[in-house]
Design an enzyme around this catalytic site. Structure first.
Site, short mmCIF file in Angstrom:
data_model
loop_
_atom_site.label_atom_id
_atom_site.label_comp_id
_atom_site.label_asym_id
_atom_site.label_seq_id
_atom_site.Cartn_x
_atom_site.Cartn_y
_atom_site.Cartn_z
N TYR A 33 32.72 40.38 38.87
CA TYR A 33 33.86 40.76 39.71
C TYR A 33 35.02 41.14 38.78
CZ TYR A 33 35.66 41.49 44.30
OH TYR A 33 36.12 42.10 45.45
N GLY A 37 41.48 42.53 32.89
CA GLY A 37 41.45 41.48 31.87
C GLY A 37 40.11 41.45 31.16
N HIS A 38 39.02 41.48 31.95
CA HIS A 38 37.68 41.54 31.36
C HIS A 38 37.51 42.82 30.54
CE1 HIS A 38 36.79 39.21 35.23
NE2 HIS A 38 36.36 38.38 34.32
N GLY A 148 39.41 35.35 26.81
CA GLY A 148 40.80 35.60 27.20
C GLY A 148 41.67 34.35 27.07
N GLN A 149 42.89 34.56 26.62
CA GLN A 149 43.89 33.48 26.53
C GLN A 149 44.16 32.87 27.91
OE1 GLN A 149 45.35 31.98 23.95
NE2 GLN A 149 46.61 30.72 25.32
N VAL A 177 45.87 39.59 30.55
CA VAL A 177 46.29 40.84 31.20
C VAL A 177 46.84 40.48 32.59
CG1 VAL A 177 45.51 43.08 32.07
CG2 VAL A 177 44.59 42.17 29.92
N SER A 186 42.79 37.75 37.90
CA SER A 186 41.71 36.78 38.08
C SER A 186 40.81 37.25 39.20
CB SER A 186 42.30 35.41 38.47
OG SER A 186 41.28 34.56 38.97
#
Ligand code: AMP
Length: 287
Positions: A33, A37-38, A148-149, A177, A186
């Site tokens: 999904y 960010g990914h 990711g942070q 992001v 998210s």
């Protein structure tokens, strides 16, 4: 076109071919999904490696019995198009039975850094994460893996595991992001109602308030003040129900009591429920 590999055997065969050709491999584990960010992790992996492998696996081991495993959003068609466009070489997309045979018996437990924060509210979560990431690192034997942070404690857990168990992989951390209004991207943001979505940037606003205190009033830098100011911002939003508000040592994740040793930074982190949806965010201030 991007290759989709659903078995451990097929994934290993592809890797041994790339190894024979002396290619470097970057790995991006995800639960699918996908959002920007990914994709930022994928692009970074592409800059630093010849081959990029992304995995999509919603790992049942890391969900508690009352959590959202069954309704976790999934859309493989869309994800595979996004990954292809972002330049991924192969997608590892196993089903649960490929990863966990019925008599699966082993788990990886990282103590200390797993214990507070997310680990405190979600017992067993990091055992599930460490176990699946160990399996994935053994299946996708990459040079570097990208995280990711956004999931700050997950990074601490995985870095500790890689060090303690001597995994020969480098962990690369990429910045969080965000949407334009500051909400961290998210997969779970789709659960939010319109009203909750409007309220959700309060996490980022709380973190920024604590960061301002840190930078503008160094004499007031202590754990209690930093938590208090974040709590006060969250209290101003009636839809927000905090699980925890934390100002912790970035290395040990131990909560700061009062004084913060000079030269230490801080990891500010939050988990907040909006209805049935749970969001997390954090800000790392280096010392
Ligand atoms: P997930 O699919 O949620 O398990 O996330 C897979 C990877 O993407 C993890 O390393 C996450 O930390 C990372 N990630 C998730 N959301 C973001 C974001 N907003 N910015 C940067 N990385 C992210």
């Amino acid at each position: 076109v991007v290759e989709v590999l659903t078995t451990v055997g097929a994934m290993r065969a592809a890797l041994s071919e790339w190894r024979r050709a002396a290619k470097t491999v970057g790995f991006v584990p995800t639960m699918g999904y996908l959002h920007d960010g990914h994709l930022a992790l994928v692009r970074r992996a592409g800059q630093e490696n010849d081959i990029v492998v992304a995995s999509i696996f919603v790992n049942p081991l890391q969900f508690g019995p009352k959590e959202d495993l069954a309704r976790y959003p999934r859309d493989f068609e869309r994800d595979s198009k996004l990954l292809e466009a972002a330049g991924v070489t192969a997608i590892f997309y196993p089903d649960a039975s490929e990863m966990y045979p019925p008599d699966f018996s082993t788990s990886v437990e990282v103590s200390r850094v797993s214990e507070g924060l997310e680990g405190g509210v979600r017992p067993g979560h990091f055992r599930g994460v460490a176990t699946v990431v160990s399996k994935l690192f053994n299946i996708v034997t990459a040079d570097k893996a990208y995280f990711g942070q956004k999931d700050a404690q997950q990074i601490a857990v995985i870095k500790r595991m890689v060090r303690d168990l001597n995994f020969g992989i480098e962990i690369v951390v990429c910045p969080t992001v965000r949407e334009k209004d500051g909400l961290a991207m998210s997969s779970r943001n789709v659960y939010l109602s319109a009203e909750e979505r409007r309220a959700a940037p309060v996490l980022r606003i709380a973190l920024e308030a604590a960061a301002r205190l840190w930078h503008e009033a160094p004499e007031q830098r202590n754990g209690e003040n930093l938590r208090k100011i974040m709590q006060a911002v969250l209290d101003s939003e009636s839809l927000a129900n905090p699980d925890y508000v934390s100002a912790a040592d970035p290395a040990s994740l131990q909560e700061y009591a009062a004084e913060i040793p000079s030269g230490n930074g801080v990891l500010l982190s939050l988990a907040v429920r909006f209805g049935a949806t749970r969001l997390i965010d954090n800000m790392l201030i280096e010392g």
